[in-house]
Write a protein that holds these residues in place. Sequence first.
Motif, PDB file in Angstrom:
ATOM      1  N   ARG A   1      41.112  36.913  45.284  1.00 50.12           N
ATOM      2  CA  ARG A   1      41.753  38.032  44.019  1.00 50.12           C
ATOM      3  C   ARG A   1      42.576  38.667  44.553  1.00 50.12           C
ATOM      4  O   ARG A   1      43.400  39.243  43.947  1.00 50.12           O
ATOM      5  CB  ARG A   1      40.191  38.547  43.418  1.00 50.12           C
ATOM      6  CG  ARG A   1      39.552  37.185  43.060  1.00 50.12           C
ATOM      7  CD  ARG A   1      38.364  38.454  42.683  1.00 50.12           C
ATOM      8  NE  ARG A   1      37.149  37.443  42.374  1.00 50.12           N
ATOM      9  CZ  ARG A   1      35.540  37.347  42.252  1.00 50.12           C
ATOM     10  NH1 ARG A   1      34.873  37.854  42.898  1.00 50.12           N
ATOM     11  NH2 ARG A   1      35.105  35.709  41.482  1.00 50.12           N
ATOM     12  N   ARG A   2      42.487  39.611  45.218  1.00 53.33           N
ATOM     13  CA  ARG A   2      43.803  40.300  45.844  1.00 53.33           C
ATOM     14  C   ARG A   2      45.518  38.975  46.267  1.00 53.33           C
ATOM     15  O   ARG A   2      45.862  39.977  46.052  1.00 53.33           O
ATOM     16  CB  ARG A   2      43.172  40.852  47.085  1.00 53.33           C
ATOM     17  CG  ARG A   2      42.464  42.401  47.374  1.00 53.33           C
ATOM     18  CD  ARG A   2      42.254  42.598  48.979  1.00 53.33           C
ATOM     19  NE  ARG A   2      41.714  41.752  49.850  1.00 53.33           N
ATOM     20  CZ  ARG A   2      40.854  41.136  50.297  1.00 53.33           C
ATOM     21  NH1 ARG A   2      39.562  41.806  50.164  1.00 53.33           N
ATOM     22  NH2 ARG A   2      40.440  40.967  51.827  1.00 53.33           N
ATOM     23  N   GLN A   3      45.076  38.590  46.633  1.00 54.48           N
ATOM     24  CA  GLN A   3      46.321  37.631  46.056  1.00 54.48           C
ATOM     25  C   GLN A   3      47.193  37.100  44.459  1.00 54.48           C
ATOM     26  O   GLN A   3      47.525  36.624  44.526  1.00 54.48           O
ATOM     27  CB  GLN A   3      46.370  35.988  46.684  1.00 54.48           C
ATOM     28  CG  GLN A   3      45.520  36.173  48.306  1.00 54.48           C
ATOM     29  CD  GLN A   3      46.134  37.264  49.303  1.00 54.48           C
ATOM     30  OE1 GLN A   3      47.624  36.511  49.013  1.00 54.48           O
ATOM     31  NE2 GLN A   3      45.824  37.494  50.213  1.00 54.48           N
ATOM     32  N   GLY A   4      45.890  38.055  43.551  1.00 56.09           N
ATOM     33  CA  GLY A   4      46.194  38.000  42.460  1.00 56.09           C
ATOM     34  C   GLY A   4      45.790  36.645  41.854  1.00 56.09           C
ATOM     35  O   GLY A   4      46.164  35.951  40.386  1.00 56.09           O
ATOM     36  N   LEU A   5      44.575  35.328  42.468  1.00 53.83           N
ATOM     37  CA  LEU A   5      44.860  34.516  41.855  1.00 53.83           C
ATOM     38  C   LEU A   5      42.864  35.021  40.996  1.00 53.83           C
ATOM     39  O   LEU A   5      42.285  35.539  41.709  1.00 53.83           O
ATOM     40  CB  LEU A   5      44.364  33.460  42.246  1.00 53.83           C
ATOM     41  CG  LEU A   5      46.070  33.242  43.226  1.00 53.83           C
ATOM     42  CD1 LEU A   5      45.363  32.469  44.668  1.00 53.83           C
ATOM     43  CD2 LEU A   5      46.198  32.647  42.323  1.00 53.83           C
ATOM     44  N   ASP A   6      42.836  33.905  40.562  1.00 54.49           N
ATOM     45  CA  ASP A   6      41.180  34.194  39.298  1.00 54.49           C
ATOM     46  C   ASP A   6      40.516  33.314  40.199  1.00 54.49           C
ATOM     47  O   ASP A   6      40.912  32.229  40.745  1.00 54.49           O
ATOM     48  CB  ASP A   6      41.524  33.753  38.654  1.00 54.49           C
ATOM     49  CG  ASP A   6      40.144  33.651  37.562  1.00 54.49           C
ATOM     50  OD1 ASP A   6      38.952  34.503  37.420  1.00 54.49           O
ATOM     51  OD2 ASP A   6      39.470  33.030  36.695  1.00 54.49           O
ATOM     52  N   CYS A   7      38.910  33.447  40.223  1.00 52.08           N
ATOM     53  CA  CYS A   7      38.412  32.702  41.680  1.00 52.08           C
ATOM     54  C   CYS A   7      37.138  32.417  41.022  1.00 52.08           C
ATOM     55  O   CYS A   7      35.974  33.609  39.767  1.00 52.08           O
ATOM     56  CB  CYS A   7      37.907  33.854  42.505  1.00 52.08           C
ATOM     57  SG  CYS A   7      36.714  32.725  43.880  1.00 52.08           S
ATOM     58  N   GLU A   8      36.152  31.498  40.676  1.00 52.99           N
ATOM     59  CA  GLU A   8      34.750  30.992  40.214  1.00 52.99           C
ATOM     60  C   GLU A   8      34.150  30.717  41.632  1.00 52.99           C
ATOM     61  O   GLU A   8      34.505  29.745  42.781  1.00 52.99           O
ATOM     62  CB  GLU A   8      35.411  29.191  40.220  1.00 52.99           C
ATOM     63  CG  GLU A   8      33.898  28.822  39.398  1.00 52.99           C
ATOM     64  CD  GLU A   8      32.829  28.960  38.033  1.00 52.99           C
ATOM     65  OE1 GLU A   8      32.042  29.370  37.787  1.00 52.99           O
ATOM     66  OE2 GLU A   8      34.812  30.060  37.518  1.00 52.99           O
ATOM     67  N   ALA A   9      33.767  32.176  42.087  1.00 56.52           N
ATOM     68  CA  ALA A   9      32.775  32.529  43.261  1.00 56.52           C
ATOM     69  C   ALA A   9      31.440  31.406  42.973  1.00 56.52           C
ATOM     70  O   ALA A   9      30.951  31.762  42.095  1.00 56.52           O
ATOM     71  CB  ALA A   9      32.415  33.468  43.313  1.00 56.52           C
ATOM     72  N   PHE A  10      31.329  30.689  44.107  1.00 52.40           N
ATOM     73  CA  PHE A  10      29.492  30.502  43.919  1.00 52.40           C
ATOM     74  C   PHE A  10      29.218  30.520  45.693  1.00 52.40           C
ATOM     75  O   PHE A  10      29.926  30.810  46.130  1.00 52.40           O
ATOM     76  CB  PHE A  10      29.687  28.885  44.322  1.00 52.40           C
ATOM     77  CG  PHE A  10      30.679  28.005  45.035  1.00 52.40           C
ATOM     78  CD1 PHE A  10      30.093  27.574  47.131  1.00 52.40           C
ATOM     79  CD2 PHE A  10      31.978  27.260  44.446  1.00 52.40           C
ATOM     80  CE1 PHE A  10      31.047  26.704  47.001  1.00 52.40           C
ATOM     81  CE2 PHE A  10      33.019  26.823  45.870  1.00 52.40           C
ATOM     82  CZ  PHE A  10      31.976  26.864  46.989  1.00 52.40           C
TER      83      PHE A  10
END
Length: 450
Positions: A76-85
Amino acid sequence: MLSALSGSIEPRPCAQGGEMDRDGRPQAGEDSTLWVLACSGTGGDILPFIDLGKRLAERGRRVRLAAPAYHADWIRRQGLDCEAFGSKAAFQACLDDPDLWDERKGFGVVWRSVAPHLQVLRELAARESGRCVLLCHPLMLAAAHLAKAAYPDLTVAALYLSPSGLCSSHDMQVLGSLTLPARLPVSWKRQLWRCLYRLGLDPQVLPAINAARREMGLPPLRSFQRLLSETPEQVFGGFPSWFAAPQPDWPSPYQELGFPQAAERDGTLSAELQAFIDAGPAPVVFTPGTGHRHARGYFEAALAALAAVGGRGIFITPYRDQVPEALPGHVLWQPHAPFSAILPKAAAVVHHGGIGTCAEAFRAGVPQLICPYAFDQFDNGWRARRLGVAEVLPARKLSAKKLAAALRRLSASGEVARACERTAAQARASGFASVELLEQALMDAVWARR
């Protein structure tokens, strides 16, 4: 590339409310399809997907990484959305397991960290009504298989960061630490792969996959190898052909991308690191991999080897407790360092054989001493040695004496120096294929299914 194809042709309205190119496909920035980059593993596995995610987002694609929660904040710090599992604690427990770096037990440790989350891509696709393109690390192909079973129109592609995962019986000199006779028939090598799957991998992975299929009302699978080969419509290789040429038994269609440019945390050296480098002769860089939690013996051998050869060294690991507590002035510890910046200043790099580290060492033109532990590291080491830029010393045979002797040979060899120059020129010239090429191949796969 997609927008360039339109030329002077007037775009047509897209059924989704955007514009179409001349082939009747939504242009970048207009298509509402979610591009899911599904990955797992340590930092070296995640970095290429971050880089691709950034490039696709810059082209107007809607991008989300599906990755372990351990990496979510970084992504997320790279500016990307993340679907965390999963959880950070569970992933850390995986890293803390000493069997992770055992040649025979390591895959089981990794699989047990992935297996509880096999439905993550299916659940994500459900929220998107199946309007997804999945680009998967091989570890995530089982999850993609289940998502595709629920949504048959899903487009799935695989990105192999190293060639060993493609399991060729033609270009195969090592199987883990086992060196195979050069004249071993292809049919025998093929049988070795079958035995590895039938006796090693299938019993570990199929119970969890088939339990998930049973919940979905599907019959059981009998072959993990078939799942890997039949799930993706498109396979990409994140390495160039001069490192591993395409083989007759690789999946098709196959597209070479080359080594990704890692989206590093910071491409500049810290003031402390720069001052250390400037203070004396070029140091040897040592790293067992960012995810290696059990490398104390490695660093102890490295410290003794440096004393024997009279060299300077930089130890890179985020875990300070596995580095000897009192380091002499000619050795510096760093939790992280950008390899693209530090390796061109190094005399040599001693590492585990991770594909990302190999790639950066190739670009830097620096000799490599590869100490493989598990996974693809043995094959990567064999290929680097075949290029003439590396020696291989399996981690289980590591000692200060052997390490010092290998460093002396590498530093004194004119042949190694010339090979490093040749390989650096190749690595810089080949680079990474444009993201438009990947985008085009995936869009071709999407529209072939419609």
